[in-house]
Scaffold this active site. Sequence first.
Site, mmCIF file in Angstrom:
data_model
loop_
_atom_site.group_PDB
_atom_site.id
_atom_site.type_symbol
_atom_site.label_atom_id
_atom_site.label_comp_id
_atom_site.label_asym_id
_atom_site.label_seq_id
_atom_site.Cartn_x
_atom_site.Cartn_y
_atom_site.Cartn_z
ATOM 1 N N GLY A 285 -21.254 -52.059 -41.622
ATOM 2 C CA GLY A 285 -20.108 -51.306 -41.147
ATOM 3 C C GLY A 285 -20.394 -50.339 -40.728
ATOM 4 O O GLY A 285 -19.125 -49.556 -39.928
ATOM 5 N N CYS A 286 -21.488 -49.396 -40.462
ATOM 6 C CA CYS A 286 -21.697 -48.391 -40.164
ATOM 7 C C CYS A 286 -22.706 -48.637 -38.758
ATOM 8 O O CYS A 286 -23.444 -49.358 -38.692
ATOM 9 C CB CYS A 286 -22.572 -47.483 -41.022
ATOM 10 S SG CYS A 286 -21.700 -47.176 -42.590
ATOM 11 N N ALA A 287 -22.192 -47.570 -37.840
ATOM 12 C CA ALA A 287 -22.898 -47.869 -36.446
ATOM 13 C C ALA A 287 -24.297 -47.566 -36.586
ATOM 14 O O ALA A 287 -25.308 -47.967 -35.995
ATOM 15 C CB ALA A 287 -22.180 -47.031 -35.385
ATOM 16 N N SER A 288 -24.625 -46.600 -37.625
ATOM 17 C CA SER A 288 -26.049 -46.204 -37.791
ATOM 18 C C SER A 288 -26.737 -46.687 -39.182
ATOM 19 O O SER A 288 -25.902 -47.339 -39.741
ATOM 20 C CB SER A 288 -26.349 -44.409 -38.022
ATOM 21 O OG SER A 288 -24.961 -43.740 -37.946
#
Length: 136
Positions: free
Chosen positions: A49-52
Amino acid sequence: MAQAAFEDVVEDFEFLEDWEDRYRHVIELGKAMPPLPDALKVPATKVDGCASQVWLHPTVSGGEYHFQGDSDAMIVRGLIAVLHRLYDGLPLDQVGQVDAAAELGRLGLNDHLSAQRSNGLRAMVERIRMQAAEAV
């Protein structure tokens, strides 16, 4: 119900009036954290769920929740440092009681993070809450 270390961040943010200075401060908090060993950067510690790329590795000691974290993005690493100050060292049964949205709202983060970063921050908070609940 915030930890003293988190209250220090709140005080710093009150002193730093300009958001760019606050942003730099968050990055500096991240830079000051020890890196997560590569051996702990595994699928089980990766936060979806994190872009990074984000990893959170929990430990329990004396009934308290602790975690190490890391990211490949400097601002996200700083956000992990902020969450560390909010949660690290809390008794396991208190982790789920922290109103992270309200506490982080005191920093004004919601107004200055992109939608992707906000979603990632929520995903990290949910992972922390889940880890602590599973350890109880």
